[in-house]
Design a protein around this motif. Sequence first.
Motif, PDB file in Angstrom:
ATOM      1  N   VAL A  57       0.674  -0.932  -0.027  1.00 34.62           N
ATOM      2  CA  VAL A  57      -0.224   0.346  -0.001  1.00 34.62           C
ATOM      3  C   VAL A  57       0.593   1.045  -0.122  1.00 34.62           C
ATOM      4  O   VAL A  57       0.239   1.887  -0.474  1.00 34.62           O
ATOM      5  CB  VAL A  57      -1.028  -0.216   1.283  1.00 34.62           C
ATOM      6  N   GLY A  58       2.368   1.841   0.463  1.00 31.02           N
ATOM      7  CA  GLY A  58       2.866   2.552   1.064  1.00 31.02           C
ATOM      8  C   GLY A  58       3.318   2.891  -0.554  1.00 31.02           C
ATOM      9  O   GLY A  58       3.534   3.648  -0.673  1.00 31.02           O
ATOM     10  N   GLN A  59       3.893   1.328  -1.105  1.00 33.00           N
ATOM     11  CA  GLN A  59       4.707   1.834  -2.554  1.00 33.00           C
ATOM     12  C   GLN A  59       3.483   2.091  -4.019  1.00 33.00           C
ATOM     13  O   GLN A  59       4.065   2.878  -4.552  1.00 33.00           O
ATOM     14  CB  GLN A  59       4.752   0.579  -2.940  1.00 33.00           C
ATOM     15  N   LEU A  60       2.298   1.548  -3.644  1.00 35.91           N
ATOM     16  CA  LEU A  60       1.417   2.229  -4.608  1.00 35.91           C
ATOM     17  C   LEU A  60       0.767   3.641  -4.113  1.00 35.91           C
ATOM     18  O   LEU A  60       0.860   4.493  -5.466  1.00 35.91           O
ATOM     19  CB  LEU A  60      -0.093   1.184  -3.992  1.00 35.91           C
ATOM     20  N   GLY A  61       1.135   4.319  -2.992  1.00 34.15           N
ATOM     21  CA  GLY A  61       0.754   5.246  -2.395  1.00 34.15           C
ATOM     22  C   GLY A  61       1.629   6.186  -3.365  1.00 34.15           C
ATOM     23  O   GLY A  61       1.254   7.651  -3.565  1.00 34.15           O
ATOM     24  N   GLY A  62       2.892   6.017  -2.833  1.00 34.85           N
ATOM     25  CA  GLY A  62       4.163   6.526  -3.543  1.00 34.85           C
ATOM     26  C   GLY A  62       3.885   6.933  -5.554  1.00 34.85           C
ATOM     27  O   GLY A  62       3.913   7.960  -5.931  1.00 34.85           O
ATOM     28  N   PHE A  63       3.440   5.840  -5.156  1.00 36.06           N
ATOM     29  CA  PHE A  63       3.622   6.367  -7.077  1.00 36.06           C
ATOM     30  C   PHE A  63       2.240   6.856  -7.617  1.00 36.06           C
ATOM     31  O   PHE A  63       2.213   7.848  -8.644  1.00 36.06           O
ATOM     32  CB  PHE A  63       3.059   4.440  -7.749  1.00 36.06           C
ATOM     33  N   LEU A  64       1.082   6.883  -6.916  1.00 36.31           N
ATOM     34  CA  LEU A  64       0.256   7.360  -7.128  1.00 36.31           C
ATOM     35  C   LEU A  64       0.553   9.141  -6.934  1.00 36.31           C
ATOM     36  O   LEU A  64       0.230   9.334  -7.967  1.00 36.31           O
ATOM     37  CB  LEU A  64      -0.810   7.412  -5.962  1.00 36.31           C
ATOM     38  N   LEU A  65       1.096   9.116  -6.192  1.00 38.38           N
ATOM     39  CA  LEU A  65       2.105  10.420  -5.996  1.00 38.38           C
ATOM     40  C   LEU A  65       2.765  11.180  -6.820  1.00 38.38           C
ATOM     41  O   LEU A  65       2.657  12.307  -7.664  1.00 38.38           O
ATOM     42  CB  LEU A  65       2.903  10.944  -4.805  1.00 38.38           C
ATOM     43  N   ARG A  66       3.801  10.035  -7.792  1.00 38.86           N
ATOM     44  CA  ARG A  66       4.883  10.261  -8.742  1.00 38.86           C
ATOM     45  C   ARG A  66       3.469  10.511  -9.751  1.00 38.86           C
ATOM     46  O   ARG A  66       4.239  11.412 -10.816  1.00 38.86           O
ATOM     47  CB  ARG A  66       6.002   9.047  -8.846  1.00 38.86           C
ATOM     48  N   LYS A  67       2.650   9.908 -10.235  1.00 39.83           N
ATOM     49  CA  LYS A  67       2.091  10.188 -11.135  1.00 39.83           C
ATOM     50  C   LYS A  67       1.315  11.420 -11.184  1.00 39.83           C
ATOM     51  O   LYS A  67       1.085  12.132 -12.216  1.00 39.83           O
ATOM     52  CB  LYS A  67       1.012   9.107 -11.352  1.00 39.83           C
ATOM     53  N   ASP A  68       0.952  11.707  -9.867  1.00 41.75           N
ATOM     54  CA  ASP A  68      -0.009  13.500  -9.441  1.00 41.75           C
ATOM     55  C   ASP A  68       0.971  13.913  -9.971  1.00 41.75           C
ATOM     56  O   ASP A  68       0.587  15.184 -11.078  1.00 41.75           O
ATOM     57  CB  ASP A  68       0.132  13.433  -8.762  1.00 41.75           C
ATOM     58  N   ALA A  69       2.079  14.384  -9.889  1.00 43.95           N
ATOM     59  CA  ALA A  69       4.450  14.920  -9.901  1.00 43.95           C
ATOM     60  C   ALA A  69       3.481  15.306 -11.651  1.00 43.95           C
ATOM     61  O   ALA A  69       3.738  16.140 -12.314  1.00 43.95           O
ATOM     62  CB  ALA A  69       4.692  14.988  -9.314  1.00 43.95           C
ATOM     63  N   GLU A  70       3.982  13.383 -12.505  1.00 43.33           N
ATOM     64  CA  GLU A  70       4.287  14.364 -13.621  1.00 43.33           C
ATOM     65  C   GLU A  70       2.852  14.210 -14.697  1.00 43.33           C
ATOM     66  O   GLU A  70       2.906  14.990 -15.657  1.00 43.33           O
ATOM     67  CB  GLU A  70       4.370  12.167 -14.006  1.00 43.33           C
ATOM     68  N   ILE A  71       1.146  14.258 -13.680  1.00 42.54           N
ATOM     69  CA  ILE A  71       0.311  14.025 -14.425  1.00 42.54           C
ATOM     70  C   ILE A  71       0.945  16.205 -14.631  1.00 42.54           C
ATOM     71  O   ILE A  71      -0.049  17.476 -15.402  1.00 42.54           O
ATOM     72  CB  ILE A  71      -0.634  14.794 -13.976  1.00 42.54           C
ATOM     73  N   GLN A  72       0.546  17.040 -13.176  1.00 43.09           N
ATOM     74  CA  GLN A  72       0.781  17.797 -13.289  1.00 43.09           C
ATOM     75  C   GLN A  72       1.686  19.153 -14.177  1.00 43.09           C
ATOM     76  O   GLN A  72       1.761  20.017 -14.396  1.00 43.09           O
ATOM     77  CB  GLN A  72       1.484  19.026 -11.357  1.00 43.09           C
ATOM     78  N   ASP A  73       2.999  18.073 -13.888  1.00 38.64           N
ATOM     79  CA  ASP A  73       4.455  18.513 -14.898  1.00 38.64           C
ATOM     80  C   ASP A  73       3.751  18.442 -16.553  1.00 38.64           C
ATOM     81  O   ASP A  73       4.496  20.125 -17.111  1.00 38.64           O
ATOM     82  CB  ASP A  73       5.483  17.517 -15.114  1.00 38.64           C
TER      83      ASP A  73
END
Length: 258
Positions: free
Chosen positions: A160-176
């Motif tokens: 769950v922690g790894q998936l949460g970190g993955f979603l946060l990185r995806k959000d940062a990528e989308i924002q970029d």
Amino acid sequence: MYAELKGAPAAHVLLERPWLPLCISGCQLLAKTWFGDTAYHILLTDMQCVWEERMDAAAIQSRAQELNRRLRAPVKAFFSHLCEVARPCLSGGDAQPGDEAKISLMRQEDGNISMRLKSELAGLPFYWEFHCTLCSNSLTVCSQLVRPLLLMSRLLQRQVGQLGGFLLRKDAEIQDYRENGATLSRERLQTEVFEERTHREDFIGKVRGQPHTHTHTHTHTHTHSLSLSLCLPLAVTRPGQPVVWACFDHSHHFVPEC
């Protein structure tokens, strides 16, 4: 009696077997079973007690003759038939014994469990009884039930922690992408930013049966489409094998199918 398993340590034999839900005579249980060439080992639990039976070739021969007076065959001659009719009865799921096989369960006054199996062998009735006694060995309960739960719980928390970190990185990528002028071609694909703390509070609230209310909007629906019952993994499986789950309602009662 576990020599048939190519020298595998006895403590590890059932550890890799899943707990499977089954219902016999209206009694909801979880079962772990192993059948060798001329031996078997069974564990049953209702999440309050654990019952166990281990039988080797000599014990099987003695009980078979006691229950079937006319039986004179060696264990290897009839044990394959016992396995064939017993496995479906103790494996849950869609597996069903043959039409001629019937199993019933009785709770004894001393707290033990007896399961009676009736089938037909070579045109004659064949009777068998599983005598599962209350397991007083806390090491067995710990190794077969508690430790796998704790281990899988830890592994799932890490996932769950790894998936949460993955979603946060995806959000940062989308924002970029957005900051550089990218736009969605289909509006229905748009999502809100994932907020880990709010998602965790949602999860805890739903497991407790008290959904957490908040002012933030979430459209990552797949991250919190959770049942209000609590599901726990019940087997240590090898990589690539599915995790076996058991579900419990808010009163901590076992739910046979979730």
